[in-house]
Scaffold this active site. Structure first.
Site, PDB file in Angstrom:
ATOM      1  N   ARG A   1      -0.608 -13.612   8.863  1.00  0.00           N
ATOM      2  CA  ARG A   1      -1.312 -12.545   9.587  1.00  0.00           C
ATOM      3  C   ARG A   1      -0.618 -12.267  10.914  1.00  0.00           C
ATOM      4  O   ARG A   1      -0.832 -11.226  11.543  1.00  0.00           O
ATOM      5  CB  ARG A   1      -2.763 -12.931   9.888  1.00  0.00           C
ATOM      6  CG  ARG A   1      -3.689 -13.218   8.713  1.00  0.00           C
ATOM      7  CD  ARG A   1      -3.666 -12.180   7.647  1.00  0.00           C
ATOM      8  NE  ARG A   1      -2.688 -12.523   6.617  1.00  0.00           N
ATOM      9  CZ  ARG A   1      -2.189 -11.659   5.731  1.00  0.00           C
ATOM     10  NH1 ARG A   1      -2.538 -10.395   5.779  1.00  0.00           N
ATOM     11  NH2 ARG A   1      -1.305 -12.041   4.822  1.00  0.00           N
TER      12      ARG A   1
ATOM     13  N   GLU B   1      -4.112  -5.740  -5.602  1.00  0.00           N
ATOM     14  CA  GLU B   1      -4.606  -7.114  -5.391  1.00  0.00           C
ATOM     15  C   GLU B   1      -4.961  -7.788  -6.718  1.00  0.00           C
ATOM     16  O   GLU B   1      -6.025  -8.398  -6.870  1.00  0.00           O
ATOM     17  CB  GLU B   1      -5.835  -7.117  -4.463  1.00  0.00           C
ATOM     18  CG  GLU B   1      -5.611  -6.465  -3.107  1.00  0.00           C
ATOM     19  CD  GLU B   1      -4.778  -7.322  -2.160  1.00  0.00           C
ATOM     20  OE1 GLU B   1      -4.218  -8.336  -2.608  1.00  0.00           O
ATOM     21  OE2 GLU B   1      -4.685  -6.948  -0.976  1.00  0.00           O
TER      22      GLU B   1
ATOM     23  N   THR C   1       0.836  -1.203   0.000  1.00  0.00           N
ATOM     24  CA  THR C   1       0.000   0.000   0.000  1.00  0.00           C
ATOM     25  C   THR C   1       0.870   1.251   0.000  1.00  0.00           C
ATOM     26  O   THR C   1       0.591   2.228  -0.696  1.00  0.00           O
ATOM     27  CB  THR C   1      -0.932   0.006   1.221  1.00  0.00           C
ATOM     28  OG1 THR C   1      -1.699  -1.202   1.229  1.00  0.00           O
ATOM     29  CG2 THR C   1      -1.873   1.192   1.185  1.00  0.00           C
TER      30      THR C   1
ATOM     31  N   GLN D   1      -1.112 -15.301  -2.525  1.00  0.00           N
ATOM     32  CA  GLN D   1      -2.262 -14.931  -1.702  1.00  0.00           C
ATOM     33  C   GLN D   1      -3.564 -14.940  -2.502  1.00  0.00           C
ATOM     34  O   GLN D   1      -4.544 -14.286  -2.129  1.00  0.00           O
ATOM     35  CB  GLN D   1      -2.041 -13.551  -1.073  1.00  0.00           C
ATOM     36  CG  GLN D   1      -0.900 -13.529  -0.069  1.00  0.00           C
ATOM     37  CD  GLN D   1      -0.834 -12.224   0.696  1.00  0.00           C
ATOM     38  OE1 GLN D   1      -1.627 -11.950   1.594  1.00  0.00           O
ATOM     39  NE2 GLN D   1       0.124 -11.387   0.339  1.00  0.00           N
TER      40      GLN D   1
END
Length: 721
Positions: free
Chosen positions: A603, A222, A37, A252
């Site tokens: 995560r 993404e 990001t 992912q």
């Protein structure tokens, strides 16, 4: 801090991506926690401030409303100027903006409405009822899924050949009726937004040329999650002169079940040539042990573009791997570990329990309640999906556009005003026969009804007309406040005895706040009320509500993508659960399950704990399970294996093969240490250990080709040799 100073703080690969030649196409292969990001924001800032690219010449596409809002906020700060006119948003949001700008060319009126999933479901259900299609043989959601799946592939009803497949034949019949209904009522569902905007550009060469020229830079986040239509949409806008900057991670890609195509990211190099690939592999989130185990796992997948995450933050703690006897034992262990983190100063919201299936949450919830630990299940109803909010918006829609049939049907008898299903059906029939809208039909045929039904219907139409007149000169938030009061919704929900906490009336009040905060400049192609209604419909398709602070987070691994937590508990690592039973015979599905496990593991920031149970009560039955195949794919040096000894507290073991090296089993009938056995699936092996009795009896066997496994004796069906 100016941009050059910021770039100096980036690592080499991030800096290379941000400052890439603006005349070049690029794929930024960004691993979990690698700062993608940050790279996207700085790339746009670099183009605007260093390469003099105008904001209006940039198209930035994200996948969630949350990500789009975050990008806008960060760009406002980074560029130190408003960016309201910039085309940044989700695929669906940007497609909607295109259609609002050119409704006539898309064969729509300027008043078209967006159907959410619930409204689409109701329409499909009613159409099935009209042709007497048996729901027990053709579940509504399955037919709804069929329709959306076709649209995600860009397939229209006339493109489908049903052949001898009866389900496809009947679903196609509903698909055609549904398309006709949407066309007649000026309705667009989420999948249709993309298909219709794609067709709009493809069928209007001058319009396509305009947007191809305008959007000199197309940035997509993404990218591994794009479906067929989304890929075609981007490819159509690309003309070779404008440039694409795609950020994604093939490792992912976990949304194949909803249409995402991992092969899209693999096609980039061919379809957008020449293309430079830059790998972001330095991870700023997790410890070395977590990353090394994750790398070893994902390396088992074939057809990867290839990368390996690393960190300079040290190895950190080993990954705890807990073998539980049952799901209750698993929950006890996890909650006790969370309590220890809390006792050591952690906040509850720093702890997350991730699982493959929502059905797994029950055992954890029971223990959290028992020990009075606050928790929330992430991924519940979104604000704009709540019934009371949809009721209020339906009134607002009907006031704005009385031809809105979906809104009419939702509120014509809510709150209850004596208009029954029979009356509504008569209105529908009259509307069909006279080719008019439901609201107009209600006015025209009310006098033909029995007195009580006629008075109720006339009362409703007069209420809507009165509210239309009274709200003409009100601003948006005043209009919302007026509608929720005069419609009777506030009074209805205030008297709702099932809503003891008053959350429904509080949500209606929050809708007024949402109206006050609505920024109309981003939807200037329509009036303020229509813009607010459209935004609420799009928001209902996006992210779940962000969980409040100071609660342990419970969620599926799919819901956890994009999030991070200091302490992560990855539960239920068992065959037929994770990986799922549906994936076991399909290599490409097993690969996606492995990617899902990889996402769950990455995560975790400080501590990762994984667990599995030997016996689990799930979906109404007790199931014996084998440990997940994924557990054998981690190097043992990264694991701290923990097992609940029967009648004892958890013990730690650091052996390669055996969890219970201190248990000294005796011979048990034909079973003894060193005995050669044969298993139907795993072949020949040697007994290393056994324990327990009855249903819980287990045997540990080291197989020649399949490695060491614990088996349930009653189900193993071993042959003795």
């Amino acid at each position: 801090m100016n941009l050059p100073e910021i770039i100096n703080k980036l690592n080499n690969e991030q800096s290379q991506a941000v400052t890439l030649d603006s005349a070049q196409n690029a794929l930024i292969l960004a691993g979990a926690g690698s700062g993608k990001t940050r790279v996207l924001i700085h790339r746009i800032t670099y183009l605007v401030t260093q390469k003099n690219v105008h904001l209006d010449d940039i198209l930035a596409v994200t996948f969630t409303n949350k990500a789009a809002n975050e990008m806008r906020e960060r760009l406002n700060v980074s560029l130190a100027r408003p960016i309201r006119s910039m085309w940044v948003g989700t695929f669906h949001g940007l497609a909607h903006r295109l259609l609002r700008a050119h409704p006539a060319e898309a064969n729509l009126s300027s008043q078209f409405q967006i159907l959410d999933q619930q409204d689409q479901y109701r329409i499909v259900k009613r159409l099935m009822k009209e042709i007497q299609l048996d729901e027990s043989k053709f579940p509504v959601r399955k037919v709804q899924w069929f329709i959306n799946q076709q649209k995600d592939e860009g397939i229209r009803p006339n493109d489908i050949e049903a052949g001898h497949n009866y389900f496809v034949k009947k679903s196609l019949e509903i698909f055609k009726l549904y398309e006709a209904h949407c066309h007649a009522n000026d309705l667009i569902d989420f999948a249709e937004l993309l298909v219709r905007s794609y067709e709009l550009l493809k069928n209007n060469p001058a319009l396509l040329s305009h947007y191809q020229t305008r959007f000199a830079h197309i940035l997509v986040d993404e990218f591994q999650d794009t479906n067929t239509m989304q890929y075609k949409w981007i490819k159509l806008l690309f003309n070779g002169n404008n440039k694409v900057f795609c950020v994604g991670d093939d490792d992912q890609s976990i949304y194949g079940w909803r249409g995402a195509k991992i092969e899209n990211i693999l096609k980039l190099e061919k379809d957008f040539a020449p293309l430079q690939t830059i790998r972001l592999e330095q991870n700023y989130r997790s410890t070395g042990n977590i990353l090394n185990a994750s790398n070893a796992l994902i390396a088992r997948n074939s057809n990867r573009m290839g990368k390996s995450l690393w960190t300079d933050a040290g190895d950190g703690e080993l990954i705890d791997l807990y073998e539980a006897r049952t799901e209750t034992d698993e929950a006890d262990f996890v909650i006790s570990a969370i309590q220890k983190h809390l006792d050591n100063g952690a906040s509850a919201n720093e702890c997350a329990i991730l699982y493959r299936s929502n059905a797994q949450s029950r055992a954890f919830e029971e223990r959290l309640i028992k020990y009075n630990i606050p928790y929330i299940i992430y991924g519940g109803l979104r604000f704009f999906e709540r019934a009371e909010i949809k009721d209020a918006l339906a009134y607002l829609r009907l006031i704005e556009n009385s031809a809105d049939g979906v809104a009419f049907e939702r509120v014509v008898n809510f709150p209850t005003r004596g208009i029954g299903a029979t009356t509504v059906e008569k209105v529908r029939v009259f509307a069909r026969e006279n080719q008019t809208q439901l609201f107009q039909a209600a006015i025209s045929m009310a006098s033909t009804l029995p007195t009580r039904a006629a008075n109720a219907l006339i009362g409703f139409t007069q209420l809507i007309e009165r509210m239309q007149d009274d709200t003409k000169h009100l601003d948006l938030s005043e209009k919302v406040a007026y509608v929720i009061k005069e419609s009777g919704l506030v009074a209805h929900y205030s008297n709702d005895k099932t809503d003891k906490a008053g959350s429904k009336t509080a949500n209606l009040e929050e809708l007024i706040t949402a109206a006050k905060q609505y920024n109309h400049e981003e939807d200037s192609d329509m009036n303020e009320t229509m813009g607010f209604i459209s935004q609420s419909s799009l928001d209902s398709s996006g992210d779940a509500n962000s969980p409040p602070t100071q609660n342990v987070q419970l969620m599926t691994i799919h819901s956890a993508k994009g999030l991070e937590f200091p302490y992560v508990f990855l539960a239920g690592l068992e065959e037929d659960l994770f990986p799922s039973r549906q994936s076991k015979d399909e290599p490409h599905l097993i690969d996606e399950e492995r990617r899902l496990c990889y996402v769950g593991m990455t995560r975790a920031m400080k501590k990762l704990t994984m667990s599995f149970a030997i016996k689990r009560f799930l979906h109404g039955q007790s199931i014996y399970a084998y440990p997940s195949r994924f557990l054998s794919e981690f190097p043992k040096k990264h694991l701290n294996q923990i097992k609940q000894k029967y009648g004892a507290t958890p013990q730690n073991y650091q052996t390669d093969d055996v969890f219970n090296q201190d248990i000294k089993p005796q011979a048990n009938g034909d079973l003894s240490i060193g005995r050669t056995v044969k298993h139907a699936k795993f072949g020949f092996g040697t007994v290393l250990n056994f324990e327990g009795d009855g249903e819980s009896a287990r045997v540990q066997v080291k197989f020649k080709t399949a490695g060491t496994k614990w088996l349930i004796s009653a189900y193993a069906n071993l042959e003795f040799h």
